[in-house]
Design an enzyme around this catalytic site. Structure first.
Site, mmCIF file in Angstrom:
data_model
loop_
_atom_site.group_PDB
_atom_site.id
_atom_site.type_symbol
_atom_site.label_atom_id
_atom_site.label_comp_id
_atom_site.label_asym_id
_atom_site.label_seq_id
_atom_site.Cartn_x
_atom_site.Cartn_y
_atom_site.Cartn_z
ATOM 1 N N PRO A 11 3.014 11.379 3.666
ATOM 2 C CA PRO A 11 2.735 12.672 4.292
ATOM 3 C C PRO A 11 1.718 13.416 3.442
ATOM 4 C CG PRO A 11 4.918 12.687 3.242
ATOM 5 C CD PRO A 11 4.368 11.299 3.100
ATOM 6 N N MET A 12 0.654 13.905 4.048
ATOM 7 C CA MET A 12 -0.355 14.644 3.277
ATOM 8 C C MET A 12 -0.828 15.840 4.088
ATOM 9 S SD MET A 12 -2.487 11.593 1.385
ATOM 10 C CE MET A 12 -2.506 10.461 2.758
ATOM 11 N N CYS A 94 7.525 18.530 -3.295
ATOM 12 C CA CYS A 94 6.342 19.397 -3.337
ATOM 13 C C CYS A 94 6.534 20.501 -4.384
ATOM 14 C CB CYS A 94 6.076 20.018 -1.970
ATOM 15 S SG CYS A 94 4.629 21.093 -2.019
ATOM 16 N N ASN A 205 6.054 5.261 -4.434
ATOM 17 C CA ASN A 205 4.810 5.960 -4.090
ATOM 18 C C ASN A 205 4.147 6.469 -5.367
ATOM 19 O OD1 ASN A 205 4.126 9.292 -3.407
ATOM 20 N ND2 ASN A 205 2.884 7.697 -2.471
ATOM 21 N N GLY A 207 -0.201 6.421 -6.948
ATOM 22 C CA GLY A 207 -1.218 5.664 -7.681
ATOM 23 C C GLY A 207 -1.560 4.299 -7.122
ATOM 24 N N GLY A 227 -0.857 6.946 -0.433
ATOM 25 C CA GLY A 227 -1.306 8.285 -0.062
ATOM 26 C C GLY A 227 -2.818 8.387 -0.034
ATOM 27 N N ARG A 228 -3.382 8.934 -1.119
ATOM 28 C CA ARG A 228 -4.817 9.235 -1.128
ATOM 29 C C ARG A 228 -5.692 8.034 -0.814
ATOM 30 N NH1 ARG A 228 -3.886 12.196 -6.747
ATOM 31 N NH2 ARG A 228 -2.256 10.604 -6.679
HETATM 32 C C1 LIG Z 1 -3.926 16.463 0.369
HETATM 33 C C2 LIG Z 1 -2.509 16.051 0.044
HETATM 34 C C3 LIG Z 1 -1.467 16.667 0.691
HETATM 35 C C4 LIG Z 1 -0.142 16.285 0.424
HETATM 36 N N1 LIG Z 1 0.872 16.828 1.163
HETATM 37 C C5 LIG Z 1 2.136 16.349 1.013
HETATM 38 C C6 LIG Z 1 3.182 16.747 1.884
HETATM 39 O O1 LIG Z 1 2.992 17.508 2.839
HETATM 40 N N2 LIG Z 1 4.427 16.235 1.644
HETATM 41 C C7 LIG Z 1 4.677 15.354 0.618
HETATM 42 O O2 LIG Z 1 5.813 14.900 0.449
HETATM 43 N N3 LIG Z 1 3.699 14.958 -0.199
HETATM 44 C C8 LIG Z 1 2.441 15.413 -0.012
HETATM 45 N N4 LIG Z 1 1.434 14.932 -0.799
HETATM 46 C C9 LIG Z 1 1.752 13.941 -1.844
HETATM 47 C C10 LIG Z 1 1.636 12.526 -1.262
HETATM 48 O O3 LIG Z 1 2.554 12.330 -0.219
HETATM 49 C C11 LIG Z 1 1.888 11.484 -2.352
HETATM 50 O O4 LIG Z 1 3.208 11.621 -2.809
HETATM 51 C C12 LIG Z 1 0.941 11.630 -3.541
HETATM 52 O O5 LIG Z 1 -0.390 11.827 -3.125
HETATM 53 C C13 LIG Z 1 1.017 10.399 -4.450
HETATM 54 O O6 LIG Z 1 0.630 9.237 -3.753
HETATM 55 P P1 LIG Z 1 -0.851 8.586 -3.948
HETATM 56 O O7 LIG Z 1 -1.074 8.459 -5.418
HETATM 57 O O8 LIG Z 1 -0.779 7.276 -3.232
HETATM 58 O O9 LIG Z 1 -1.817 9.561 -3.339
HETATM 59 C C14 LIG Z 1 0.118 15.300 -0.550
HETATM 60 C C15 LIG Z 1 -0.957 14.680 -1.199
HETATM 61 C C16 LIG Z 1 -2.257 15.039 -0.902
HETATM 62 C C17 LIG Z 1 -3.405 14.331 -1.589
#
Ligand SMILES: Cc1cc2nc3c(=O)[nH]c(=O)nc-3n(C[C@H](O)[C@H](O)[C@H](O)COP(=O)(O)O)c2cc1C
Length: 349
Positions: A11-12, A94, A205, A207, A227-228
């Site tokens: 979720p982002m 969050c 989750n 990185g 995520g990203r």
């Molecule tokens: C722009 C953005 C918005 C995010 N919004 C949420 C969110 O609404 N809920 C949530 O649980 N995590 C949110 N996250 C965190 C991601 O879900 C994830 O846990 C975090 O980016 C680490 O994963 P990654 O390293 O694969 O990006 C957000 C991350 C980004 C970059």
């Protein structure tokens, strides 16, 4: 209930809206998608269509809720189950100031009994699975104790799915963005939770950037959430169907994905009045790693804000990006056409 391994997109907020999810679904047919976090207040009192509507093609689709009041969450759960979501996920990760002020998100890691009550009330209300997405700990926590206590409470109420962002949340002094970068990743804590709770479906989750990493992690957990990297290199997901969900699923080429997405954009624009920029903003990274990606991004930056782009000009612009086997990313080119790398994109009308 869940197929193993389970690959999902995180979720982002502001990124995984319904249009982005539609785009990702064109690339990977089996992956589990999540909505952005939606606050209970928005579900109970807001415009439900705006917050909850999605295209059936997005399924399997889970919704993430933000809140800390068990009875409000139970009411929301009943509503979102009716909307057809596949799973409800509770945000316990969050760290933003706004969310802390509302006393939900990561600060709930300090209230395991409350989280368990929230989950239990939702479970009592609906038939779809309830999962929790949390961090490995808070601030200067050492070891696994806080996460262990939370998971113990969840296990006691029969919650069997956990997603762990493998970093502590630092509740003071860091922005949400810094909270995704500065606290160190610690996959060992997630592996340890899976070892201690083997009956729990545990998704790691944080990185994850490539399939090599996914393949290293998967033997130790049940799922991986990206995520990203999924947003910034969406074609990373192109291999997911074949690598993790069995052969025989033919993935669409970049050409076909773009064509289908622009068809969708046209329908959304013409039938529902969705602004073009709200959908096309998700195409900035579409050509990541492909020659011409920079020219494409420049084209979008120059033309979207000024309202100069249309689906037709986007199709034209995309023809100029030379990709995959020298083919152009639209179907409209004549047989045998070969693009020149980096040749100039159409100028604004
Ligand atoms: C722009 C953005 C918005 C995010 N919004 C949420 C969110 O609404 N809920 C949530 O649980 N995590 C949110 N996250 C965190 C991601 O879900 C994830 O846990 C975090 O980016 C680490 O994963 P990654 O390293 O694969 O990006 C957000 C991350 C980004 C970059």
């Amino acid at each position: 209930m869940y197929r193993r391994p389970l690959i999902s997109v995180a979720p982002m907020m502001d990124w995984t809206d319904r249009h982005e999810r539609y785009l990702l679904r064109l690339i990977a047919t089996k992956i589990l998608l999540y909505t952005e976090m939606i606050h209970v207040g928005a579900v109970l009192h807001g415009e439900r269509d705006r917050h909850l509507a999605y295209s059936p093609e997005e399924h399997p689709l889970a919704i993430q809720l933000g809140g800390a009041d068990p009875s409000q969450l139970a009411q929301c759960a009943a509503i979102v189950e009716e909307w057809g979501f596949f799973e409800i996920n509770l945000n316990v990760g969050c760290p933003s100031d706004r969310v802390q002020h509302g006393q939900f998100g990561a600060c709930l890691m300090a209230q395991p009994a409350r989280v368990a009550e929230c989950v239990a009330r939702m479970q009592d209300t609906v038939n779809i699975p309830i999962s929790v997405k949390c961090r490995t700990g808070l601030d200067n926590d050492e070891g696994i104790d806080r996460l262990f206590t939370l998971v113990t409470h969840l296990h006691q109420v029969g919650c069997d799915k956990l997603i762990v962002h493998a970093r502590h949340a630092w509740l003071n002094g860091l922005s949400p963005k810094q909270n995704r970068q500065i606290p160190p990743l610690n996959y060992q804590l997630v592996y340890e939770i899976k070892r201690l709770f083997p009956m729990m479906h545990v998704t790691l989750n944080g990185g994850i950037q490539n399939h090599k990493q996914i393949q290293q992690v998967l033997p130790k957990v049940d799922g991986v959430m990206v995520g990203r990297a999924a947003y910034q290199q969406p074609f990373l997901l192109q291999e997911v169907d074949n690598l993790y969900y069995g052969r025989g699923v033919s993935s669409k080429s970049r050409v076909e994905v773009l064509d289908s997405y622009l068809d969708y954009v046209l329908v959304q624009q013409q039938q529902f009045g969705v602004p073009l920029s709200a959908m096309v903003r998700h195409l900035f990274h579409f050509f990541h790693g492909v020659p011409g990606a920079k020219a494409w991004r420049r084209y979008l930056s120059d033309n979207l804000p000024r309202g100069n782009a249309s689906v037709a000009t986007l199709r034209e612009a995309a023809k100029s990006i030379c990709i995959e086997d020298g083919r152009c990313p639209t179907n409209s080119h004549q047989e045998g056409h070969s693009c020149q790398l980096n040749h100039s994109l159409p100028s604004s009308p």
